[in-house]
Design an enzyme around this catalytic site. Structure first.
Site, PDB file in Angstrom:
ATOM      1  N   ILE A  63       0.819  -1.203   0.000  1.00  0.00           N
ATOM      2  CA  ILE A  63       0.000   0.000   0.000  1.00  0.00           C
ATOM      3  C   ILE A  63       0.860   1.263   0.000  1.00  0.00           C
ATOM      4  O   ILE A  63       0.569   2.206  -0.698  1.00  0.00           O
ATOM      5  CB  ILE A  63      -0.963  -0.008   1.211  1.00  0.00           C
ATOM      6  N   SER A  64       1.941   1.206   0.774  1.00  0.00           N
ATOM      7  CA  SER A  64       2.707   2.442   0.887  1.00  0.00           C
ATOM      8  C   SER A  64       3.820   2.528  -0.144  1.00  0.00           C
ATOM      9  O   SER A  64       4.607   3.447  -0.112  1.00  0.00           O
ATOM     10  CB  SER A  64       3.259   2.594   2.310  1.00  0.00           C
TER      11      SER A  64
END
Ligand code: SAH
Length: 214
Positions: A63-64
């Site tokens: 996600i990051s």
């Protein structure tokens, strides 16, 4: 939340890193410059909290990891006005990148809480995609066919429904594989029945899950 000069500086740094890693589409870099990524980060952590331990690390990285977002976006070869279906709205960051590039975006998320929260952030940033709370395995038939479909979670197989919702010449970008590592695949629809498959190496994603959890 505030977007300060410090944040803008950090984005410039990130853009330089993306360039070094081979992202050279200026429209993608412009989107990363314009969209305040830190607005989405709490949500990304929230999503991790939904995952079991085994996926927590993978989820966090996936996600990051801005490079993954930029790389998947580059595989779509977006043209302004393209109709794009995203599976896994998540934080909404990728959705905003696609909107910023001038695509007409449709995005599905199966976690109600993420669907609701991302909707608010996306609206606050003045983007206007169509968002749905539902199961991405089925695609979004009423708005099909799409110029491209982007799956942002690791799929155990390539869903037929998604292939069938591509235009001729359309592209499906999908991380394929169960477990902690997926192969990034791009499927191009050559005609009604013929699909070509390309492989772009290993990536890490949270799993694409069946049915609704809540
Ligand atoms: N594009 C997102 C990535 C989020 S991670 C971002 O920029 O933040 C992948 C997301 O896919 C998670 O939010 C997860 O809940 C969602 N997901 C998993 N299985 C799904 C399914 N079957 N249909 C729709 N979304 C799904």
């Amino acid at each position: 939340m505030q977007d300060t000069y410090k944040h803008k500086g950090l984005r410039r740094q990130l853009i330089n890193e993306l360039k070094e890693k081979g992202i050279n589409d200026q429209r993608i870099l412009d989107a990363f410059d314009a969209i305040p990524r830190h607005f989405f980060l709490d949500l990304a952590f929230l999503e991790q909290a939904y995952s079991n331990m085994a996926f927590q690390i993978g989820a966090g990285q996936t996600i990051s990891h801005p490079f993954t977002v930029a790389f998947q976006t580059s595989l779509l070869e977006i043209v302004k006005g393209h109709k794009i279906l995203e599976i896994g709205t998540g934080s909404g960051f990728q959705t905003c990148v696609l909107c910023h590039m001038g695509a007409k975006v449709f995005s599905i998320e199966r976690q109600k809480e993420l669907h609701v929260k991302s909707k608010k952030i996306i609206k606050d940033l003045n983007f206007n995609p169509r968002l749905s709370y539902g199961d991405g395995y089925k695609g979004w038939p009423v708005f099909a066919p799409f110029d491209s479909i982007l799956v942002t979670c690791g799929a155990p197989f390539i869903p037929e429904d998604l292939k069938n919702q591509l235009k001729i010449g359309g592209k499906l970008v999908i991380p394929l594989g169960e477990g902690s590592i997926q192969r990034m695949k791009r499927i191009i629809r050559l005609d009604e029945k013929t699909f070509e498959e390309e492989d772009f190496g290993d990536f890490k994603f949270v799993p694409m899950l069946k049915d609704k959890a809540n």
